[in-house]
Design an enzyme around this catalytic site. Structure first.
Site, PDB file in Angstrom:
ATOM      1  N   ARG A  93       0.841  -1.211   0.000  1.00 43.86           N
ATOM      2  CA  ARG A  93       0.000   0.000   0.000  1.00 43.86           C
ATOM      3  C   ARG A  93       0.871   1.254   0.000  1.00 43.86           C
ATOM      4  O   ARG A  93       0.583   2.224  -0.704  1.00 43.86           O
ATOM      5  CB  ARG A  93      -0.906  -0.016   1.233  1.00 43.86           C
ATOM      6  CG  ARG A  93      -1.647   1.306   1.444  1.00 43.86           C
ATOM      7  CD  ARG A  93      -2.561   1.224   2.638  1.00 43.86           C
ATOM      8  NE  ARG A  93      -3.251   2.474   2.895  1.00 43.86           N
ATOM      9  CZ  ARG A  93      -4.172   2.612   3.835  1.00 43.86           C
ATOM     10  NH1 ARG A  93      -4.509   1.585   4.585  1.00 43.86           N
ATOM     11  NH2 ARG A  93      -4.770   3.766   4.022  1.00 43.86           N
ATOM     12  N   ASN A 147     -10.423  -4.370  -0.653  1.00 43.28           N
ATOM     13  CA  ASN A 147     -10.457  -3.224  -1.566  1.00 43.28           C
ATOM     14  C   ASN A 147      -9.617  -3.454  -2.813  1.00 43.28           C
ATOM     15  O   ASN A 147      -8.709  -4.275  -2.785  1.00 43.28           O
ATOM     16  CB  ASN A 147      -9.926  -1.985  -0.829  1.00 43.28           C
ATOM     17  CG  ASN A 147     -11.032  -1.275  -0.074  1.00 43.28           C
ATOM     18  OD1 ASN A 147     -12.140  -1.162  -0.577  1.00 43.28           O
ATOM     19  ND2 ASN A 147     -10.706  -0.808   1.121  1.00 43.28           N
ATOM     20  N   CYS A 169     -18.792  -2.039   2.375  1.00 37.37           N
ATOM     21  CA  CYS A 169     -17.952  -0.900   2.726  1.00 37.37           C
ATOM     22  C   CYS A 169     -18.538  -0.232   3.960  1.00 37.37           C
ATOM     23  O   CYS A 169     -19.744  -0.259   4.159  1.00 37.37           O
ATOM     24  CB  CYS A 169     -17.926   0.089   1.566  1.00 37.37           C
ATOM     25  SG  CYS A 169     -17.019   1.587   1.945  1.00 37.37           S
ATOM     26  N   HIS A 199     -17.092   3.676  -2.966  1.00 43.15           N
ATOM     27  CA  HIS A 199     -16.294   4.886  -2.780  1.00 43.15           C
ATOM     28  C   HIS A 199     -16.638   5.934  -3.844  1.00 43.15           C
ATOM     29  O   HIS A 199     -15.842   6.828  -4.126  1.00 43.15           O
ATOM     30  CB  HIS A 199     -14.779   4.598  -2.756  1.00 43.15           C
ATOM     31  CG  HIS A 199     -14.364   3.814  -1.550  1.00 43.15           C
ATOM     32  ND1 HIS A 199     -13.045   3.521  -1.258  1.00 43.15           N
ATOM     33  CD2 HIS A 199     -15.083   3.254  -0.532  1.00 43.15           C
ATOM     34  CE1 HIS A 199     -12.984   2.820  -0.145  1.00 43.15           C
ATOM     35  NE2 HIS A 199     -14.216   2.636   0.315  1.00 43.15           N
ATOM     36  N   TYR A 253     -15.427  10.029  -0.266  1.00 45.15           N
ATOM     37  CA  TYR A 253     -14.365   9.902  -1.277  1.00 45.15           C
ATOM     38  C   TYR A 253     -14.554  10.836  -2.466  1.00 45.15           C
ATOM     39  O   TYR A 253     -13.611  11.076  -3.218  1.00 45.15           O
ATOM     40  CB  TYR A 253     -14.271   8.453  -1.770  1.00 45.15           C
ATOM     41  CG  TYR A 253     -13.555   7.560  -0.779  1.00 45.15           C
ATOM     42  CD1 TYR A 253     -12.166   7.407  -0.824  1.00 45.15           C
ATOM     43  CD2 TYR A 253     -14.252   6.878   0.219  1.00 45.15           C
ATOM     44  CE1 TYR A 253     -11.504   6.606   0.081  1.00 45.15           C
ATOM     45  CE2 TYR A 253     -13.597   6.078   1.131  1.00 45.15           C
ATOM     46  CZ  TYR A 253     -12.214   5.940   1.060  1.00 45.15           C
ATOM     47  OH  TYR A 253     -11.558   5.152   1.966  1.00 45.15           O
TER      48      TYR A 253
HETATM   49  P1  NAD Z   1      -3.958  -6.099   6.668  1.00 43.47           P
HETATM   50  O1  NAD Z   1      -2.780  -5.451   6.073  1.00 43.47           O
HETATM   51  O2  NAD Z   1      -4.005  -6.287   8.122  1.00 43.47           O
HETATM   52  O3  NAD Z   1      -4.196  -7.487   5.916  1.00 43.47           O
HETATM   53  C1  NAD Z   1      -5.005  -8.487   6.446  1.00 43.47           C
HETATM   54  C2  NAD Z   1      -4.346  -9.812   6.289  1.00 43.47           C
HETATM   55  O4  NAD Z   1      -4.381 -10.282   4.946  1.00 43.47           O
HETATM   56  C3  NAD Z   1      -2.861  -9.838   6.669  1.00 43.47           C
HETATM   57  O5  NAD Z   1      -2.689 -10.539   7.881  1.00 43.47           O
HETATM   58  C4  NAD Z   1      -2.194 -10.503   5.481  1.00 43.47           C
HETATM   59  O6  NAD Z   1      -1.156 -11.377   5.833  1.00 43.47           O
HETATM   60  C5  NAD Z   1      -3.348 -11.211   4.831  1.00 43.47           C
HETATM   61  N1  NAD Z   1      -3.119 -11.658   3.451  1.00 43.47           N
HETATM   62  C6  NAD Z   1      -2.371 -11.090   2.492  1.00 43.47           C
HETATM   63  N2  NAD Z   1      -2.431 -11.812   1.359  1.00 43.47           N
HETATM   64  C7  NAD Z   1      -3.231 -12.875   1.614  1.00 43.47           C
HETATM   65  C8  NAD Z   1      -3.669 -13.991   0.845  1.00 43.47           C
HETATM   66  N3  NAD Z   1      -3.294 -14.164  -0.412  1.00 43.47           N
HETATM   67  N4  NAD Z   1      -4.502 -14.882   1.437  1.00 43.47           N
HETATM   68  C9  NAD Z   1      -4.879 -14.750   2.726  1.00 43.47           C
HETATM   69  N5  NAD Z   1      -4.483 -13.717   3.495  1.00 43.47           N
HETATM   70  C10 NAD Z   1      -3.673 -12.791   2.945  1.00 43.47           C
HETATM   71  O7  NAD Z   1      -5.195  -5.301   6.129  1.00 43.47           O
HETATM   72  P2  NAD Z   1      -6.368  -4.469   6.791  1.00 43.47           P
HETATM   73  O8  NAD Z   1      -5.909  -3.090   6.985  1.00 43.47           O
HETATM   74  O9  NAD Z   1      -6.972  -5.161   7.910  1.00 43.47           O
HETATM   75  O10 NAD Z   1      -7.364  -4.502   5.576  1.00 43.47           O
HETATM   76  C11 NAD Z   1      -7.707  -5.736   4.966  1.00 43.47           C
HETATM   77  C12 NAD Z   1      -8.417  -5.500   3.671  1.00 43.47           C
HETATM   78  O11 NAD Z   1      -9.717  -5.002   3.889  1.00 43.47           O
HETATM   79  C13 NAD Z   1      -7.741  -4.497   2.758  1.00 43.47           C
HETATM   80  O12 NAD Z   1      -7.895  -4.894   1.426  1.00 43.47           O
HETATM   81  C14 NAD Z   1      -8.503  -3.228   3.034  1.00 43.47           C
HETATM   82  O13 NAD Z   1      -8.425  -2.322   1.994  1.00 43.47           O
HETATM   83  C15 NAD Z   1      -9.870  -3.770   3.236  1.00 43.47           C
HETATM   84  N6  NAD Z   1     -10.803  -2.957   4.022  1.00 43.47           N
HETATM   85  C16 NAD Z   1     -11.957  -2.652   3.414  1.00 43.47           C
HETATM   86  C17 NAD Z   1     -12.914  -1.922   4.061  1.00 43.47           C
HETATM   87  C18 NAD Z   1     -14.142  -1.560   3.303  1.00 43.47           C
HETATM   88  O14 NAD Z   1     -14.772  -0.583   3.607  1.00 43.47           O
HETATM   89  N7  NAD Z   1     -14.501  -2.321   2.269  1.00 43.47           N
HETATM   90  C19 NAD Z   1     -12.711  -1.519   5.374  1.00 43.47           C
HETATM   91  C20 NAD Z   1     -11.517  -1.886   6.000  1.00 43.47           C
HETATM   92  C21 NAD Z   1     -10.575  -2.608   5.307  1.00 43.47           C
HETATM   93  C1  G6P Z   2     -12.539   3.370   4.903  1.00 43.86           C
HETATM   94  C2  G6P Z   2     -12.899   2.705   3.650  1.00 43.86           C
HETATM   95  C3  G6P Z   2     -12.178   1.461   3.528  1.00 43.86           C
HETATM   96  C4  G6P Z   2     -10.709   1.672   3.661  1.00 43.86           C
HETATM   97  C5  G6P Z   2     -10.402   2.385   4.940  1.00 43.86           C
HETATM   98  C6  G6P Z   2      -8.957   2.797   5.011  1.00 43.86           C
HETATM   99  O1  G6P Z   2     -13.286   4.339   5.292  1.00 43.86           O
HETATM  100  O2  G6P Z   2     -14.264   2.494   3.502  1.00 43.86           O
HETATM  101  O3  G6P Z   2     -12.527   0.852   2.339  1.00 43.86           O
HETATM  102  O4  G6P Z   2     -10.057   0.442   3.678  1.00 43.86           O
HETATM  103  O5  G6P Z   2     -11.166   3.472   5.138  1.00 43.86           O
HETATM  104  O6  G6P Z   2      -8.649   3.040   6.331  1.00 43.86           O
HETATM  105  P1  G6P Z   2      -7.158   3.078   6.837  1.00 43.86           P
HETATM  106  O7  G6P Z   2      -7.250   3.304   8.292  1.00 43.86           O
HETATM  107  O8  G6P Z   2      -6.565   1.752   6.460  1.00 43.86           O
HETATM  108  O9  G6P Z   2      -6.524   4.203   6.085  1.00 43.86           O
HETATM  109 MN    MN Z   3     -14.664   1.166   1.810  1.00 41.94          MN
END
Ligand code: NAD
Ligand code: G6P
Ligand code: MN
Length: 435
Positions: A93, A147, A169, A199, A253
């Protein structure tokens, strides 16, 4: 009894997911939860997995949290699979953010060049998960958070040919949590209607008598009331005259587009400040603090500090969606699902983020109707940009990647666009076998 599998189980958000399931246990009787991660995330998963088990042990319910690096073992006979993984972890990232910024372009997790590359890394992985699901749990629902959630979900439908998928989301959740009190109402007095893309959606609001109150909320936000902007987005205000004409509330966003100049300047300022750095660099710090807390064997509830993450409350949407499918509750939830005419300005078979009723057969998108020219123009541009990104992610076609870059409003077209594309391709080579 329900079997839940969470891929990317080592995420610092996992305790929030557990809290959401514990809260809804009566409606959703879970038997087992499997957290799946990879070697690089093993340590994180072990820490947060132990914390997750403590949360269940402190609850009245008997649920076992299994930890595994073997995805196929976990997926066997799953009922619901949630995906919250980050291919390449936060270091990837940070590259997505720093490389575009170094050329004076927006570096952001889901928008611009960085968002495109997150899709490139993620789509092949999600499609391989779908292949495993076809074999091991063909009746399961896939609830995607990974994401860029809209594109990843659309790729599952379009290229994975998997229909039982819902993308989620937290942005709509945060808006619905905060906006009602800006006009002295509670959420259950209001009716929300969302439409657009992940977003990139807008919404309108009506009161208990059916009167539209969108403008009242807009006015209240300009009086300084909190509309639920996620913690990761700088609070540059929209132009009020624009919203008064639009008569809808844009999602947080949208300011990357409607106030592009100021948002870019803000991002560049932090990027150039060695004390601050990009959002990903800041999140690395927060994540380290969270994992220190999770190590505490006495901690058995979600800590306050998780609110510093932009995705706070995301698991409310996940748990609510799963519970609504399981109990056929037909509740209103904002999801990414197949359009089916809800937004007539876009193809019927594409993915949109809309208000929907969620029940046993999945999501039924609620008709929103045609948009005005300005929003329609943006929406069609962004959706077609997404189509180019997904196709490039699947085929590895360089020309198509360039098409996506040139169409993306955050990337000024020209030599630097190509340079950023080339540099990101090299930086992420390890995670881009398709290119
Ligand atoms: P993170 O960096 O903690 O990742 C979560 C885990 O995924 C890590 O422990 C990593 O080892 C694992 N991982 C990586 N590649 C993998 C694979 N191929 N198979 C299985 N596990 C794997 O991330 P985070 O900050 O907790 O966010 C996780 C995801 O969720 C991100 O893609 C983030 O953008 C998304 N997210 C989305 C929303 C939303 O609104 N849709 C909200 C929060 C987070
Ligand atoms: C949210 C979005 C997520 C995104 C996150 C990022 O509001 O909906 O999709 O992953 O913010 O938050 P962070 O704390 O990782 O910057
Ligand atoms: Mn989101």
């Amino acid at each position: 009894p329900v079997k839940i599998v969470t891929i990317g189980g080592g995420s610092s958000y996992t305790p929030e997911l557990m809290e959401g399931f514990i809260k809804r246990y009566d409606e959703l009787p879970i038997r087992e939860i499997w957290l799946v991660d990879i070697e690089d995330g093993k340590e994180k998963m072990e820490i947060v997995g132990a914390m997750a088990q403590r949360m269940w042990d402190a609850s009245p319910y008997d649920v076992k949290v299994h930890l595994t690096l073997d995805r196929r073992e976990a997926l066997k006979d799953a009922d619901f699979v949630t995906t919250q993984f980050r291919v390449g972890l936060l270091n990837a990232r940070i590259k997505d953010e720093r490389i575009p910024f170094s050329y004076g372009m927006l570096g952001q997790e889901t928008n611009g060049a960085g968002g495109i590359f997150k899709a490139f890394r993620t789509i092949p992985v999600i499609l391989s998960i779908v292949e495993d699901m076809k074999e091991l749990c063909p009746n399961a629902w896939l609830i995607n958070f990974t994401n860029p959630s809209g594109m990843v979900t659309e790729a599952v439908m379009k290229y994975g040919k998997w229909e039982k998928v819902i993308g989620l989301c937290n942005v709509p959740v945060s808006a619905m949590m905060k906006e009602p009190e800006t006009i002295g109402k509670t959420l259950d007095q209001l009716t929300y209607k969302f439409a657009g893309l992940n977003h990139f959606h807008w919404h309108k609001v009506y009161d208990e008598h059916g009167n539209e109150v969108t403008q009242d909320i807009i006015d209240a936000m300009y009086e300084g009331k909190d509309g639920g902007l996620p913690a990761n987005i700088a609070d540059v205000p929209f132009f009020k005259e624009q919203l008064d004409t639009m008569k809808m509330i844009p999602c947080g966003y949208h300011r990357y587009y409607y106030r592009q100049q100021e948002m870019l300047a803000h991002g560049l300022e932090e990027f150039n400040d060695p004390e601050k750095g990009t959002r990903g660099q800041q999140v690395k710090q927060t994540e380290a603090e969270l994992f220190e807390l999770y190590k505490d064997p006495n901690l058995d509830h979600k800590p306050e500090q998780l609110a510093k993450r932009g995705g706070a409350h995301y698991s409310d949407a996940a748990c609510e969606t799963i519970a609504s499918i399981y109990s056929n509750a037909n509740r209103h939830i904002v999801v990414t699902t197949k359009n089916n005419g809800a937004v007539p300005d876009l193809p019927a078979d594409c993915a949109v983020e809309v208000s929907a009723y969620i029940g046993a057969t999945g999501a039924k998108a609620i008709a929103f109707g045609e948009l005005q020219p300005a929003e329609k123009g943006w929406l069609q541009c962004m959706k077609n940009m997404e189509h180019c990104v997904e196709e490039a992610a699947v085929t590895g076609d360089y020309g198509m990647a360039l098409q996506a870059f040139i169409l993306n409003p955050q990337i000024p077209a020209g030599t630097n666009a190509k340079r950023v594309l080339d540099e990101l391709l090299i930086a992420h080579k390890k995670y881009l076998p398709q290119f």
